[in-house]
Design a protein around this motif. Sequence first.
Motif, PDB file in Angstrom:
ATOM      1  N   GLY A  72     -21.517  41.662   8.710  1.00  0.00           N
ATOM      2  CA  GLY A  72     -22.473  40.956   7.877  1.00  0.00           C
ATOM      3  C   GLY A  72     -21.820  40.008   6.881  1.00  0.00           C
ATOM      4  N   LEU A  73     -22.353  39.980   5.666  1.00  0.00           N
ATOM      5  CA  LEU A  73     -21.927  39.000   4.661  1.00  0.00           C
ATOM      6  C   LEU A  73     -20.682  39.466   3.893  1.00  0.00           C
ATOM      7  N   VAL A  74     -19.638  39.738   4.649  1.00  0.00           N
ATOM      8  CA  VAL A  74     -18.332  40.062   4.087  1.00  0.00           C
ATOM      9  C   VAL A  74     -17.475  38.807   4.205  1.00  0.00           C
ATOM     10  N   GLY A  75     -16.765  38.460   3.144  1.00  0.00           N
ATOM     11  CA  GLY A  75     -16.011  37.215   3.150  1.00  0.00           C
ATOM     12  C   GLY A  75     -14.524  37.398   2.982  1.00  0.00           C
ATOM     13  N   GLU A  76     -13.791  36.367   3.357  1.00  0.00           N
ATOM     14  CA  GLU A  76     -12.362  36.294   3.074  1.00  0.00           C
ATOM     15  C   GLU A  76     -12.129  35.154   2.091  1.00  0.00           C
ATOM     16  N   VAL A  77     -11.113  35.296   1.274  1.00  0.00           N
ATOM     17  CA  VAL A  77     -10.862  34.321   0.208  1.00  0.00           C
ATOM     18  C   VAL A  77     -10.240  33.052   0.783  1.00  0.00           C
ATOM     19  N   THR A  78     -10.806  31.905   0.420  1.00  0.00           N
ATOM     20  CA  THR A  78     -10.236  30.619   0.822  1.00  0.00           C
ATOM     21  C   THR A  78      -9.695  29.835  -0.367  1.00  0.00           C
ATOM     22  N   GLY A  79     -10.071  30.222  -1.569  1.00  0.00           N
ATOM     23  CA  GLY A  79      -9.591  29.508  -2.743  1.00  0.00           C
ATOM     24  C   GLY A  79      -9.938  30.236  -4.020  1.00  0.00           C
ATOM     25  N   VAL A  80      -9.196  29.921  -5.081  1.00  0.00           N
ATOM     26  CA  VAL A  80      -9.437  30.521  -6.393  1.00  0.00           C
ATOM     27  C   VAL A  80      -9.416  29.414  -7.438  1.00  0.00           C
ATOM     28  N   ASN A  81     -10.379  29.415  -8.327  1.00  0.00           N
ATOM     29  CA  ASN A  81     -10.426  28.432  -9.407  1.00  0.00           C
ATOM     30  C   ASN A  81      -9.445  28.868 -10.492  1.00  0.00           C
ATOM     31  N   GLN A  82      -8.199  28.506 -10.296  1.00  0.00           N
ATOM     32  CA  GLN A  82      -7.150  28.891 -11.236  1.00  0.00           C
ATOM     33  C   GLN A  82      -7.371  28.282 -12.615  1.00  0.00           C
ATOM     34  N   GLU A  83      -7.975  27.096 -12.634  1.00  0.00           N
ATOM     35  CA  GLU A  83      -8.235  26.421 -13.911  1.00  0.00           C
ATOM     36  C   GLU A  83      -9.133  27.262 -14.804  1.00  0.00           C
ATOM     37  N   LEU A  84     -10.101  27.929 -14.190  1.00  0.00           N
ATOM     38  CA  LEU A  84     -11.025  28.772 -14.954  1.00  0.00           C
ATOM     39  C   LEU A  84     -10.295  29.979 -15.543  1.00  0.00           C
ATOM     40  N   ILE A  85      -9.467  30.635 -14.726  1.00  0.00           N
ATOM     41  CA  ILE A  85      -8.683  31.773 -15.224  1.00  0.00           C
ATOM     42  C   ILE A  85      -7.763  31.319 -16.349  1.00  0.00           C
ATOM     43  N   GLU A  86      -7.097  30.200 -16.130  1.00  0.00           N
ATOM     44  CA  GLU A  86      -6.166  29.679 -17.135  1.00  0.00           C
ATOM     45  C   GLU A  86      -6.880  29.355 -18.442  1.00  0.00           C
ATOM     46  N   GLY A  87      -8.075  28.756 -18.327  1.00  0.00           N
ATOM     47  CA  GLY A  87      -8.827  28.398 -19.527  1.00  0.00           C
ATOM     48  C   GLY A  87      -9.239  29.618 -20.322  1.00  0.00           C
ATOM     49  N   ILE A  88      -9.653  30.676 -19.622  1.00  0.00           N
ATOM     50  CA  ILE A  88     -10.049  31.918 -20.302  1.00  0.00           C
ATOM     51  C   ILE A  88      -8.857  32.535 -21.020  1.00  0.00           C
ATOM     52  N   VAL A  89      -7.711  32.554 -20.341  1.00  0.00           N
ATOM     53  CA  VAL A  89      -6.506  33.116 -20.941  1.00  0.00           C
ATOM     54  C   VAL A  89      -6.085  32.300 -22.167  1.00  0.00           C
ATOM     55  N   LYS A  90      -6.169  30.981 -22.078  1.00  0.00           N
ATOM     56  CA  LYS A  90      -5.780  30.122 -23.204  1.00  0.00           C
ATOM     57  C   LYS A  90      -6.679  30.334 -24.416  1.00  0.00           C
ATOM     58  N   LEU A  91      -7.919  30.730 -24.166  1.00  0.00           N
ATOM     59  CA  LEU A  91      -8.836  31.028 -25.261  1.00  0.00           C
ATOM     60  C   LEU A  91      -8.577  32.408 -25.869  1.00  0.00           C
ATOM     61  N   GLY A  92      -7.644  33.136 -25.270  1.00  0.00           N
ATOM     62  CA  GLY A  92      -7.276  34.435 -25.813  1.00  0.00           C
ATOM     63  C   GLY A  92      -8.028  35.605 -25.210  1.00  0.00           C
ATOM     64  N   PHE A  93      -8.659  35.394 -24.068  1.00  0.00           N
ATOM     65  CA  PHE A  93      -9.438  36.447 -23.442  1.00  0.00           C
ATOM     66  C   PHE A  93      -8.787  36.945 -22.153  1.00  0.00           C
ATOM     67  N   LEU A  94      -9.060  38.189 -21.842  1.00  0.00           N
ATOM     68  CA  LEU A  94      -8.581  38.836 -20.630  1.00  0.00           C
ATOM     69  C   LEU A  94      -9.676  38.733 -19.565  1.00  0.00           C
ATOM     70  N   PRO A  95      -9.419  38.081 -18.424  1.00  0.00           N
ATOM     71  CA  PRO A  95     -10.440  37.988 -17.379  1.00  0.00           C
ATOM     72  C   PRO A  95     -10.613  39.323 -16.648  1.00  0.00           C
ATOM     73  N   VAL A  96     -11.857  39.748 -16.501  1.00  0.00           N
ATOM     74  CA  VAL A  96     -12.193  40.946 -15.725  1.00  0.00           C
ATOM     75  C   VAL A  96     -13.079  40.476 -14.578  1.00  0.00           C
ATOM     76  N   ILE A  97     -12.553  40.532 -13.355  1.00  0.00           N
ATOM     77  CA  ILE A  97     -13.181  39.849 -12.230  1.00  0.00           C
ATOM     78  C   ILE A  97     -13.800  40.831 -11.238  1.00  0.00           C
ATOM     79  N   ALA A  98     -15.085  40.618 -10.947  1.00  0.00           N
ATOM     80  CA  ALA A  98     -15.786  41.379  -9.911  1.00  0.00           C
ATOM     81  C   ALA A  98     -15.668  40.608  -8.598  1.00  0.00           C
ATOM     82  N   PRO A  99     -15.275  41.277  -7.513  1.00  0.00           N
ATOM     83  CA  PRO A  99     -14.972  40.574  -6.259  1.00  0.00           C
ATOM     84  C   PRO A  99     -16.200  40.207  -5.417  1.00  0.00           C
ATOM     85  N   VAL A 100     -17.006  39.323  -5.958  1.00  0.00           N
ATOM     86  CA  VAL A 100     -18.086  38.712  -5.186  1.00  0.00           C
ATOM     87  C   VAL A 100     -17.712  37.248  -5.004  1.00  0.00           C
TER      88      VAL A 100
END
Length: 280
Positions: free
Chosen positions: A137-165
Amino acid sequence: MRIVLEGGQLSAAGLSLSAGRTFVMKCGGSTLQELPESFFKDLADLQESGSQPVIVHGGGPAISETLGKLGIETHFVNGLRYTSEEVLDVVEMVLAGSINKSIVRRITGAGGKAVGLSGADGLLIQARPVANAAEVGLVGEVTGVNQELIEGIVKLGFLPVIAPVGVSKEGQRYNINADTAAGAVASMLGVRQMIVVTDVPGIMKMVHGEKRVLPSVTVQEIEDMIQTGEIYGGMIPKVRAAIACISGKVNEVIIVDGSVPGILGKVLNGDSVGTRIVRM
């Protein structure tokens, strides 16, 4: 900068995050909820000291429990949950909702700063159907990651907690295996070492009549130990989950017991703790 699939390979050139100070931690949702408050205080202290934790979490048992309460049938195909749109609604609700926000609250309560995200937010985890989508069914494989978003969160001083959807550019959601998602995020951030937090001290083996933690094993040695029965029962899915995290630049995965005081700091300091699973 988004990290994308190029010619079948994940490309991560030009990252500005310091791979030496960034670490990715994978943990099942149920395990995280059982961890002591001291673990989250350690996370907050590491963040304060300049380390950059990134958490990818799962939540299979909670998903199964919620599906049962709602009377929605589910089954597994080779370890992957068959995911219909109805099941996916529950997967997203549990992973990106109750579990994700519980982790964020505990980190915040320990003095840290965290932001909970779904892989669907900002195309954080881009995905496409797995090869055997007709079976799972609707199970996916990763084709890309928005690294800019992770980097921006970290630069703001926050720890990203990511749910794998995950999500496609067309907006189709996908259920992503947490171990696969964590390995992809770690690899694309340029992290060569990943920490898998569990409720066991590592891979155990009988040595001279005594069970001892193996400091290091290869993927092949693990497969051999499963065949001989030295790794058995509930430890099999734990080690297979760790192996699934080894992809791209991730050369080793460390299985550790999250209840051990200061365990994350010990791993980052290079202390001999847990079991290191290495590619070769």
